[in-house]
Motif scaffolding. Structure first.
Motif, PDB file in Angstrom:
ATOM      1  N   LEU A 149       0.854  -1.183   0.000  1.00 40.42           N
ATOM      2  CA  LEU A 149       0.000   0.000   0.000  1.00 40.42           C
ATOM      3  C   LEU A 149       0.891   1.234   0.000  1.00 40.42           C
ATOM      4  CD1 LEU A 149      -2.566  -1.050   2.753  1.00 40.42           C
ATOM      5  CD2 LEU A 149      -3.061  -0.737   0.326  1.00 40.42           C
ATOM      6  N   PRO A 150       0.589   2.233  -0.815  1.00 42.52           N
ATOM      7  CA  PRO A 150       1.459   3.410  -0.890  1.00 42.52           C
ATOM      8  C   PRO A 150       1.534   4.193   0.417  1.00 42.52           C
ATOM      9  CG  PRO A 150      -0.594   3.779  -2.092  1.00 42.52           C
ATOM     10  CD  PRO A 150      -0.547   2.329  -1.733  1.00 42.52           C
ATOM     11  N   PHE A 151       0.489   4.094   1.229  1.00 47.23           N
ATOM     12  CA  PHE A 151       0.453   4.891   2.455  1.00 47.23           C
ATOM     13  C   PHE A 151       0.734   4.072   3.717  1.00 47.23           C
ATOM     14  CE2 PHE A 151      -3.827   3.892   0.900  1.00 47.23           C
ATOM     15  CZ  PHE A 151      -4.275   3.032   1.886  1.00 47.23           C
ATOM     16  N   ALA A 152       1.014   2.780   3.561  1.00 49.35           N
ATOM     17  CA  ALA A 152       1.319   1.958   4.736  1.00 49.35           C
ATOM     18  C   ALA A 152       2.037   0.687   4.285  1.00 49.35           C
ATOM     19  CB  ALA A 152       0.045   1.611   5.498  1.00 49.35           C
ATOM     20  N   ALA A 154       4.175  -2.705   4.347  1.00 47.17           N
ATOM     21  CA  ALA A 154       4.162  -3.840   5.264  1.00 47.17           C
ATOM     22  C   ALA A 154       5.373  -3.781   6.190  1.00 47.17           C
ATOM     23  CB  ALA A 154       4.168  -5.140   4.464  1.00 47.17           C
ATOM     24  N   ASP A 155       5.123  -4.002   7.486  1.00 46.63           N
ATOM     25  CA  ASP A 155       6.203  -3.972   8.465  1.00 46.63           C
ATOM     26  C   ASP A 155       6.430  -5.326   9.129  1.00 46.63           C
ATOM     27  OD1 ASP A 155       4.011  -4.241  10.113  1.00 46.63           O
ATOM     28  OD2 ASP A 155       4.174  -2.246  11.015  1.00 46.63           O
ATOM     29  N   GLY A 156       5.602  -6.311   8.808  1.00 41.55           N
ATOM     30  CA  GLY A 156       5.760  -7.627   9.399  1.00 41.55           C
ATOM     31  C   GLY A 156       5.234  -7.728  10.815  1.00 41.55           C
ATOM     32  N   LYS A 157       4.790  -6.614  11.368  1.00 39.41           N
ATOM     33  CA  LYS A 157       4.268  -6.621  12.734  1.00 39.41           C
ATOM     34  C   LYS A 157       2.743  -6.506  12.723  1.00 39.41           C
ATOM     35  CE  LYS A 157       8.490  -4.546  14.595  1.00 39.41           C
ATOM     36  NZ  LYS A 157       9.098  -3.380  15.288  1.00 39.41           N
ATOM     37  N   ARG A 158       2.251  -5.394  12.207  1.00 37.16           N
ATOM     38  CA  ARG A 158       0.804  -5.182  12.138  1.00 37.16           C
ATOM     39  C   ARG A 158       0.283  -5.231  10.709  1.00 37.16           C
ATOM     40  NH1 ARG A 158      -1.308  -6.564  16.779  1.00 37.16           N
ATOM     41  NH2 ARG A 158       0.281  -6.137  18.347  1.00 37.16           N
ATOM     42  N   VAL A 159       1.121  -4.846   9.755  1.00 40.59           N
ATOM     43  CA  VAL A 159       0.740  -4.847   8.338  1.00 40.59           C
ATOM     44  C   VAL A 159       1.563  -5.924   7.635  1.00 40.59           C
ATOM     45  CG1 VAL A 159       0.517  -3.498   6.227  1.00 40.59           C
ATOM     46  CG2 VAL A 159       0.227  -2.385   8.457  1.00 40.59           C
ATOM     47  N   TRP A 160       0.872  -6.900   7.074  1.00 40.22           N
ATOM     48  CA  TRP A 160       1.527  -8.081   6.507  1.00 40.22           C
ATOM     49  C   TRP A 160       1.298  -8.189   5.003  1.00 40.22           C
ATOM     50  CZ3 TRP A 160      -0.789 -12.298  10.283  1.00 40.22           C
ATOM     51  CH2 TRP A 160      -0.263 -12.106  11.561  1.00 40.22           C
ATOM     52  N   THR A 161       2.284  -8.766   4.307  1.00 44.30           N
ATOM     53  CA  THR A 161       2.068  -9.324   2.980  1.00 44.30           C
ATOM     54  C   THR A 161       1.823 -10.819   3.183  1.00 44.30           C
ATOM     55  OG1 THR A 161       4.405  -9.879   2.623  1.00 44.30           O
ATOM     56  CG2 THR A 161       3.666  -7.665   1.954  1.00 44.30           C
ATOM     57  N   ILE A 230     -17.680  -9.453   4.610  1.00 48.82           N
ATOM     58  CA  ILE A 230     -17.221  -9.068   3.276  1.00 48.82           C
ATOM     59  C   ILE A 230     -17.753  -7.689   2.937  1.00 48.82           C
ATOM     60  CG2 ILE A 230     -17.258  -9.652   0.825  1.00 48.82           C
ATOM     61  CD1 ILE A 230     -17.592 -12.595   1.670  1.00 48.82           C
ATOM     62  N   LEU A 231     -16.832  -6.789   2.598  1.00 48.54           N
ATOM     63  CA  LEU A 231     -17.185  -5.435   2.186  1.00 48.54           C
ATOM     64  C   LEU A 231     -16.759  -5.251   0.738  1.00 48.54           C
ATOM     65  CD1 LEU A 231     -15.916  -3.452   5.334  1.00 48.54           C
ATOM     66  CD2 LEU A 231     -18.224  -4.322   4.893  1.00 48.54           C
ATOM     67  N   THR A 232     -17.718  -5.226  -0.190  1.00 48.42           N
ATOM     68  CA  THR A 232     -17.401  -5.032  -1.603  1.00 48.42           C
ATOM     69  C   THR A 232     -17.737  -3.597  -2.001  1.00 48.42           C
ATOM     70  OG1 THR A 232     -19.572  -5.921  -2.184  1.00 48.42           O
ATOM     71  CG2 THR A 232     -17.710  -7.441  -2.235  1.00 48.42           C
ATOM     72  N   GLY A 233     -17.157  -3.168  -3.117  1.00 46.65           N
ATOM     73  CA  GLY A 233     -17.328  -1.797  -3.562  1.00 46.65           C
ATOM     74  C   GLY A 233     -16.776  -0.811  -2.560  1.00 46.65           C
ATOM     75  N   ALA A 234     -15.813  -1.261  -1.779  1.00 46.42           N
ATOM     76  CA  ALA A 234     -15.257  -0.454  -0.691  1.00 46.42           C
ATOM     77  C   ALA A 234     -13.753  -0.315  -0.854  1.00 46.42           C
ATOM     78  CB  ALA A 234     -15.578  -1.094   0.662  1.00 46.42           C
ATOM     79  N   GLY A 235     -13.222   0.800  -0.370  1.00 45.39           N
ATOM     80  CA  GLY A 235     -11.803   1.052  -0.497  1.00 45.39           C
ATOM     81  C   GLY A 235     -11.163   1.420   0.829  1.00 45.39           C
ATOM     82  N   LEU A 236      -9.847   1.359   0.838  1.00 41.82           N
ATOM     83  CA  LEU A 236      -9.084   1.714   2.030  1.00 41.82           C
ATOM     84  C   LEU A 236      -8.500   3.106   1.838  1.00 41.82           C
ATOM     85  CD1 LEU A 236      -8.142   0.509   4.744  1.00 41.82           C
ATOM     86  CD2 LEU A 236      -6.073  -0.242   3.579  1.00 41.82           C
ATOM     87  N   THR A 247      -5.620   1.110  12.819  1.00 45.60           N
ATOM     88  CA  THR A 247      -6.893   1.780  12.582  1.00 45.60           C
ATOM     89  C   THR A 247      -7.037   2.026  11.090  1.00 45.60           C
ATOM     90  OG1 THR A 247      -6.834   2.860  14.745  1.00 45.60           O
ATOM     91  CG2 THR A 247      -8.325   3.781  13.101  1.00 45.60           C
ATOM     92  N   ALA A 248      -8.075   1.448  10.507  1.00 43.78           N
ATOM     93  CA  ALA A 248      -8.298   1.553   9.064  1.00 43.78           C
ATOM     94  C   ALA A 248      -9.429   2.522   8.773  1.00 43.78           C
ATOM     95  CB  ALA A 248      -8.636   0.182   8.489  1.00 43.78           C
ATOM     96  N   ALA A 249      -9.206   3.395   7.785  1.00 48.44           N
ATOM     97  CA  ALA A 249     -10.258   4.284   7.290  1.00 48.44           C
ATOM     98  C   ALA A 249     -10.858   3.625   6.055  1.00 48.44           C
ATOM     99  CB  ALA A 249      -9.688   5.650   6.955  1.00 48.44           C
TER     100      ALA A 249
END
Length: 464
Positions: A149-152, A154-161, A230-236, A247-249
């Protein structure tokens, strides 16, 4: 003086190591260059170890539902370290197997970071040491990596690939998965079965968007029934990463943005080809959006430089890369192979239930101007499926109404990733509905649904 070969392959994933074996079989002096582990991402961090994880979660699911089979099981639990350890052991075993294959076929292995340095030349950096290689032909099979993600990142702790998600230091309590392709859905299935609260976020109108619409709809309902949100038609819109939560917007289909806390996030939004810093620019190798442009024989615009696998673009599948490797090598050796085409490559998703498909969806077939006949047969109509306790799912076939050509096949249910190859073979042999209808399928098997779906397209289904 550089070590000289007939062929040097940069990258040892399913495309690279299979190409090396075929080259050796054809009498070529062959070398392979690998910066990490033989077998590439698929064997070490993708296809194989994820299936080991999914097998564990599948068994855990059955243990929790033992009563459905007249069995009893108490105090069900799991050891996360042991679960991950089994997966890594499977990957290690197959990595060792590739090493054995290289030795057996007398393929030289150069471990290090490789790069093209000129026509027929490569360098391999091994720590402080650099080895020079020369080759009549070079195949680039460097694969791809997960897109951040361009704004977050992956750090391997909270945000994973996917790579982090395969070796979790802890079990997520509340997991957000961004992207609902095969990787996203597989991890959703695994973590939900292991007890996590899971949300899938997909910007398109439906999950598994490349699959047939009926398959996507079925999977959406089934995963929701299993407790996956499941949330479709939705973005982060953004992620705020903290020490113990994220915290996700989330921008919903209605355009409104709401914030929600998750313990972890898995990003599964696609891949980036590994084409940087390997010498392509200096040689003038053409790329398109990062992917190397190659023809049906793996040839680039630069004589002697070839490319196969994920680095050349979609579909990003191991079996695609392996076949490309064989075709490329046979052409280099002076053979006359059929040029590689993507029209008959099966796609598989190893979630619970599984999804498999080949060819055109019903919508795509109609879009291309075909008048179609469609057959569909449910798992509930199959004796073996009922006996297995796996009566959810269906098999769908799409035929050209005028010629009987099998245009596509789409499956969802238990073990469909093993069944789909029957339709792949049928398409490869240009089989029509007539041959398939006259084929005798063994009883009792799940494969009988393949036959019934064909019959159903022509109003002849027997068990529904």
């Amino acid at each position: 003086m550089p070590d000289t070969y007939d062929l040097v392959i940069l990258g040892s994933g399913p495309g690279g190591y299979v190409a090396a074996i075929r080259a050796a079989q054809l009498g070529m002096k062959t070398a392979i260059v690998e910066r990490e582990r033989l077998g590439g991402i698929c064997l070490n961090w993708g296809c194989i170890p994820t299936k080991a994880l999914l097998r564990t979660s599948e068994i855990y699911h059955y243990m929790q539902h033992a009563a459905d089979y007249g069995l009893s099981a108490e105090k069900i639990g799991f050891d996360l370290d042991a679960v991950v350890g089994r997966s890594r052991k499977v990957a290690g075993q197959l990595n060792a197997g590739v090493k054995t294959l290289m030795k057996k076929n007398k393929v030289a292995v150069h471990e290090g970071v490789g790069a093209l340095t000129g026509p027929g030349a490569l360098s391999v950096k091994q720590g402080d040491r650099t080895v020079e290689l020369a080759a009549t032909n070079i195949i680039v099979a460097t694969g791809a990596r997960a897109r951040d993600l361009p704004f977050a990142k992956a750090d391997g702790k909270r945000v994973w690939t996917y790579r982090h998600a395969m070796v979790p230091p802890e079990m997520p309590s509340k997991l957000l998965i961004v992207g609902s392709g095969a990787i996203g859905v597989e991890f959703a299935s695994f973590y939900r079965d292991m007890g996590a609260e899971v949300t899938i976020l997909e910007m398109l109108p439906r999950i598994l968007p490349v699959e047939d619409e009926e398959v996507s709809a079925f999977m959406g309902k089934r995963l929701a029934r299993d407790g996956i949100r499941i949330l479709t038609g939705a973005g982060l819109d953004g992620l705020e990463v903290g020490a113990d939560a994220v915290t996700a917007a989330i921008k919903g289909a209605d355009g409104k943005v709401a914030t929600e806390r998750f313990s972890h996030v898995i990003v599964a939004i696609g891949i980036v080809p590994n084409t940087e810093n390997i010498g392509l620019e200096a040689l003038g190798v053409e790329t398109e959006r990062g992917h190397i442009k190659a023809d049906g024989f793996g040839r680039t615009n630069v004589p002697g430089v070839h490319a196969i696998g994920d680095v050349t673009g979609a579909p990003w599948l191991a079996h695609k890369a392996s076949h490309e490797g064989v075709v490329c090598v046979e052409k280099i050796a002076g053979g006359d192979p059929h040029p590689f085409e993507t029209w008959n490559i099966a796609g598989c998703t190893y979630s619970r239930p599984q999804v498999a498909s080949v060819g055109f969806t019903e919508a795509k077939a109609r879009e291309r101007g075909h008048e179609v006949r469609v057959g569909k047969f449910p798992f509930i109509g199959n004796g073996k499926a009922i006996a297995l306790g796996e009566a959810d799912g269906f098999v769908k076939t799409v035929f050209d109404a005028k010629t009987g050509e099998l245009l596509g096949a789409h499956m969802v249910g238990a073990e469909v990733t093993e069944l789909i190859q029957g339709y792949v073979v049928a398409r490869q042999l240009e089989t029509t509905e007539a041959e398939l209808a006259e084929t005798i399928f063994p009883h009792p098997t799940l494969s009988e649904m393949m036959h019934e779906s064909v019959l159903g397209a022509y109003g002849r289904a027997l068990h529904i």
